[in-house]
Structures are given as C-alpha cells and as structure tokens.
Design a protein around this motif. Structure first.
Motif, PDB file in Angstrom:
ATOM      1  N   ASN A  42      -4.427   9.799 -13.123  1.00  0.00           N
ATOM      2  CA  ASN A  42      -4.440   8.639 -14.021  1.00  0.00           C
ATOM      3  C   ASN A  42      -5.877   8.237 -14.353  1.00  0.00           C
ATOM      4  O   ASN A  42      -6.843   8.839 -13.853  1.00  0.00           O
ATOM      5  CB  ASN A  42      -3.613   7.474 -13.450  1.00  0.00           C
ATOM      6  N   ASP A  71      -2.846   4.109 -15.779  1.00  0.00           N
ATOM      7  CA  ASP A  71      -2.665   3.664 -14.396  1.00  0.00           C
ATOM      8  C   ASP A  71      -1.604   2.570 -14.310  1.00  0.00           C
ATOM      9  O   ASP A  71      -1.643   1.608 -15.087  1.00  0.00           O
ATOM     10  CB  ASP A  71      -4.017   3.135 -13.873  1.00  0.00           C
ATOM     11  N   GLU A  73       2.375   1.163 -12.178  1.00  0.00           N
ATOM     12  CA  GLU A  73       3.834   1.327 -12.054  1.00  0.00           C
ATOM     13  C   GLU A  73       4.509   1.154 -13.422  1.00  0.00           C
ATOM     14  O   GLU A  73       5.537   1.776 -13.694  1.00  0.00           O
ATOM     15  CB  GLU A  73       4.337   0.259 -11.059  1.00  0.00           C
ATOM     16  N   LYS A  76       5.273   4.359 -15.101  1.00  0.00           N
ATOM     17  CA  LYS A  76       6.085   5.383 -14.410  1.00  0.00           C
ATOM     18  C   LYS A  76       7.367   5.578 -15.227  1.00  0.00           C
ATOM     19  O   LYS A  76       8.475   5.257 -14.790  1.00  0.00           O
ATOM     20  CB  LYS A  76       6.389   4.909 -12.992  1.00  0.00           C
ATOM     21  N   GLY A 105       1.198   7.082  -5.202  1.00  0.00           N
ATOM     22  CA  GLY A 105       2.624   7.392  -5.255  1.00  0.00           C
ATOM     23  C   GLY A 105       3.185   7.451  -6.662  1.00  0.00           C
ATOM     24  O   GLY A 105       4.113   8.222  -6.928  1.00  0.00           O
ATOM     25  N   ASP A 109       5.028  10.801  -7.692  1.00  0.00           N
ATOM     26  CA  ASP A 109       6.463  10.800  -8.017  1.00  0.00           C
ATOM     27  C   ASP A 109       6.713  11.386  -9.407  1.00  0.00           C
ATOM     28  O   ASP A 109       7.652  12.152  -9.615  1.00  0.00           O
ATOM     29  CB  ASP A 109       7.016   9.363  -7.994  1.00  0.00           C
ATOM     30  N   THR A 129      -4.018  10.022  -2.827  1.00  0.00           N
ATOM     31  CA  THR A 129      -5.314   9.327  -2.713  1.00  0.00           C
ATOM     32  C   THR A 129      -5.162   7.859  -2.315  1.00  0.00           C
ATOM     33  O   THR A 129      -6.151   7.135  -2.301  1.00  0.00           O
ATOM     34  CB  THR A 129      -6.094   9.415  -4.041  1.00  0.00           C
ATOM     35  N   THR A 130      -3.925   7.411  -2.039  1.00  0.00           N
ATOM     36  CA  THR A 130      -3.760   6.073  -1.455  1.00  0.00           C
ATOM     37  C   THR A 130      -3.211   6.255  -0.043  1.00  0.00           C
ATOM     38  O   THR A 130      -2.602   7.298   0.267  1.00  0.00           O
ATOM     39  CB  THR A 130      -2.743   5.201  -2.239  1.00  0.00           C
ATOM     40  N   LYS A 142      10.981  13.233  -2.387  1.00  0.00           N
ATOM     41  CA  LYS A 142      11.630  12.393  -3.401  1.00  0.00           C
ATOM     42  C   LYS A 142      10.696  12.277  -4.596  1.00  0.00           C
ATOM     43  O   LYS A 142       9.519  11.918  -4.428  1.00  0.00           O
ATOM     44  CB  LYS A 142      11.911  10.990  -2.853  1.00  0.00           C
ATOM     45  N   LYS A 151      14.404   0.850 -10.796  1.00  0.00           N
ATOM     46  CA  LYS A 151      13.240   1.588 -10.312  1.00  0.00           C
ATOM     47  C   LYS A 151      13.682   2.919  -9.686  1.00  0.00           C
ATOM     48  O   LYS A 151      14.691   2.957  -8.971  1.00  0.00           O
ATOM     49  CB  LYS A 151      12.585   0.696  -9.245  1.00  0.00           C
ATOM     50  N   THR A 169     -11.135   9.938   0.213  1.00  0.00           N
ATOM     51  CA  THR A 169     -10.765   9.283  -1.046  1.00  0.00           C
ATOM     52  C   THR A 169     -10.384   7.813  -0.816  1.00  0.00           C
ATOM     53  O   THR A 169     -10.433   7.012  -1.739  1.00  0.00           O
ATOM     54  CB  THR A 169      -9.592  10.006  -1.754  1.00  0.00           C
ATOM     55  N   THR A 172     -12.636   4.504  -1.818  1.00  0.00           N
ATOM     56  CA  THR A 172     -12.686   3.777  -3.101  1.00  0.00           C
ATOM     57  C   THR A 172     -11.422   2.939  -3.334  1.00  0.00           C
ATOM     58  O   THR A 172     -11.302   2.273  -4.359  1.00  0.00           O
ATOM     59  CB  THR A 172     -12.854   4.769  -4.274  1.00  0.00           C
TER      60      THR A 172
END
Ligand code: NAD
Ligand code: MG
Length: 360
Positions: A42, A71, A73, A76, A105, A109, A129-130, A142, A151, A169, A172
C-alpha cells in the motif's frame, strides 16, 4: 533467525522470524520454479520497504512488479481486489508467477485472496509488517475482502508458501498499532499457554522500546500456537474457535462505536477483560487470575473500560448480529484458567446484562 513450520501435509509452509533476512533467498527457496513476482503493498508501506525488497528479489533472479493499493481497511474492497487482478493481467502474469504481500493484515488478506483466485490459484508469500499480521493474520490461511454488508465476507482458505517476518519493519509502526497487535498476543497466551502468559507479565512493556529479542520471542510463541491450532483445525470446524477469545464482546464494541474507531486489537483487549469478568462471576476462574489478566491488558496499553455510552442492550444487540452466532445461540469463549479456555453456549442475556451493569 527462527523457523517454524505450519504443518498441513502437502500445504505445510515455513514461517521465518528475524532481522535483516535475505528475502530473495527465502522466497527462492519457497518458490523454486517461479519467474515473475507481483508485490502487493500500500501507499504507506510500499515507499518504506519496496525498493530494498525488489533489489533482493532481483538478486535471486525474479522479475518484480509492484501493485500499490490505498492504505486502510476502507480499501479492503472488491475494487482493490480487482486492481490486483488487473495488474497481474496487464503484466501478462501466467501460472509461473506468484504474489508477495508486503504490509499488514489488510494487504495480506487481499493479496492472499487475489492469489487464491487469479487463474484459479497462484502461489503467494506473506511479508507481514505489522505486529498483528506477524502474530495473527499472516498465519492460518484465511484470506478475504470486505463487502458493504459485512467484514471479511468474501474470501477463501488459501495457505501461503512461506511467511517472512522481518522484525526491523516494526520500528516504523505507530505505537497504537503495536498495542493492537498485543491484544492478539495477550489472547494467544490466555487461550493456550500459561508459561507464555508469565513471560508477557515480565516483558510485555519492552515491546514499546522495540526490544527485538522480546518481540522475536513473542512472535515465535504466537506463531507456534496459531500454527498448532490451525494444523489441527484448518477450516474452523472446532478448535480454531478458541482463537475468537475476546472477539464476541470485541466485535460488538467495534460495531457499536463504528468500525475503525477503535482498532480491532483494542476492542479484543476490552472483550477479554469482559469475558474474564464473566468467567470469574461463573466461578470458572479465581479473582486473582481475573486480576492478572486485567493487569496484563493494562501493561499492553489496551482499553479496559467499557465506552461510557454503550449499554448492556447494545452489547446484546450487536453480539446477536455477529457472523459466528449459530441458530440464535451466542457461543462464548471463556477462560477456565490462565492458558485454557472452553466454549459455553448457555449464557443468558440476563447474565450478560448483570455483568455489563456491574462493570460499568
Ligand atoms: P493494517 O494492515 O491496516 O495496518 C495498520 C496500519 O499500519 C496501516 O495504516 C498500514 O499501512 C500501516 N503499516 C503497516 N506496516 C507498517 C510499518 N512497518 N510501518 C509503518 N506503517 C505500517 O492493519 P493490521 O492490524 O495489520 O491488519 C488488520 C486486518 O487484518 C483486518 O482487515 C483484519 O480483518 C485482518 N485480519 C485477518 C486475519 C486472518 O486470519 N486472515 C486475522 C486477523 C486480522
Ligand atoms: Mg482478531
């Protein structure tokens, strides 16, 4: 560097956890016959990490393209999913190609679902990276996108070929996102592992100082536990439901406040505090275990107070709408000690009302 295996017979895959890893070598090992890679990322994570990833992948002989999504949710969506498919087609990606998900995520996903469906399935690699993606979403297969009516409603079970968690990562990542990840970390300890819980009691605050030794241990424990739960119940027929600890109350809080007001892991944090209070009221756990769990959530900076304007009826209403409700019965995952949970279907609305009113 640590290496864990998610055991799913012919779909087994490694999780690499460490720092300064050579992505090219690890991806090559996982995808020996692949030539083209589409890195899905993103517009926050891409500018930070894509260039160095690309260089390393090229050194290992891959041709690398990039698909940068917006970037959040809110993106998504089917449109982002479609943008990935378009990028693959425009670059003539065939079945000797693969997707690399670089991000949290949301990216993982979506990229996973795109991989599951492009030309009926191409391989994919997760580079989370989170903290949340490292301990939770990148493991277990999943994949999904959101629908305006719900959702994660459109998706597939589709396992990656490898997960590569580079702890550097996280430096940051905003602190609040670390806390959200810790919500799932605390959950993992409570449902499965009392020793890990004790470790967290001593060390969880060091995560905020980016103590990489502590973070590595935490990510490893969580991946191991999730891997063993998923190996036993890949498609959520039974055991995997324990991963929803704190989520029934948590989802109600997210829905009541409006999704995105609190981060998911924050809502799960308070959800666990409520579930633990319910377990205490039912005599399933001691007062001191309940207090220990509350204290750990506090150390992780998770919210522990019910939002002022949220009533018991609000909880019940939103919990009834949860996708996990079966034939009108809400299933509650409750601790029976630290490190063990069971599922209860006999909790009445009256009991929930008393509980919430006591906690308010
Ligand atoms: P996210 O992907 O939105 O990432 C959080 C924020 O951090 C974003 O703004 C992102 O751009 C930014 N970010 C990511 N890495 C960064 C870095 N290293 N440095 C700076 N900024 C960075 O959120 P998340 O918490 O990682 O994932 C939440 C999503 O995961 C939800 O959509 C949820 O449904 C899904 N999820 C899936 C599973 C599963 O089993 N598949 C499990 C849990 C959650
Ligand atoms: Mg969750």
């Amino acid at each position: 560097m640590e290496n864990i295996t998610v055991g799913l017979n012919e779909r087994s895959y490694p999780i690499y956890i460490g720092t300064s890893q050579h992505y090219g070598e690890l991806v090559r090992k996982a995808l020996p016959k692949i030539t083209d890679l589409m890195v899905v990322t993103n517009d926050t994570v891409g500018p930070l990490y894509f260039d160095s990833l690309k260089k390393q992948l090229e050194e290992s002989g891959f041709k690398v393209c990039q698909c940068v999504l917006k970037d959040g949710e809110a993106y998504k969506t089917i449109d982002s999913f479609w943008a990935i498919q378009t990028a693959l087609l425009e670059n003539n990606f065939a079945r000797d190609s693969a997707i690399v998900a670089l991000g949290g995520g949301v990216v993982g996903d979506m990229a996973g679902f795109a991989a599951a469906t492009y030309q009926r399935g191409i391989p994919f690699i997760q580079i989370p990276t989170t903290l949340l993606a490292m301990v939770d979403s990148s493991v277990g297969g999943k994949t999904a996108i959101n629908h305006p009516l719900g959702k994660n409603m459109i998706g597939a079970f589709y396992q990656p070929k490898a997960v590569i968690a580079d702890l550097e990562t996280l430096k940051t990542l905003p602190k609040r996102e670390l806390t959200a990840g810790l919500g799932e970390v605390v959950k993992t300890a409570i449902i499965y592992d009392a020793d890990f819980f004790s470790y967290l009691e001593k060390n969880i605050e060091k995560v905020f100082d980016y103590d990489l030794e502590v973070i590595a241990w935490i990510v490893k424990c969580c991946c191991q536990i999730k891997a063993s739960v998923v190996s036993e119940d890949e498609k959520e027929h039974g055991l995997r439901a324990i991963l929803n600890y704190g989520h029934t109350f948590g989802h109600a809080i997210e829905a009541f406040l409006g999704f995105g007001t609190w981060l998911h892991g924050e809502a799960v944090g308070l959800g666990m505090v409520i579930a633990s209070a319910l377990a205490k009221k039912r005599g399933l756990i001691s007062e001191s275990d309940d207090r220990k769990m509350l204290e750990l959530c506090r150390k992780a900076l998770l919210p522990t107070k019910i939002p002022e304007n949220m009533t018991a009826d609000d909880f019940i209403k939103h919990m009834r709408h949860d996708k996990k409700v079966r034939q009108g019965t809400i299933r509650y995952v409750l601790p029976t000690s630290i490190g063990k949970v069971e599922i209860f279907s006999d909790v009445s609305d009256e009991e929930i009302k008393n509980l919430i009113n006591c906690l308010k």
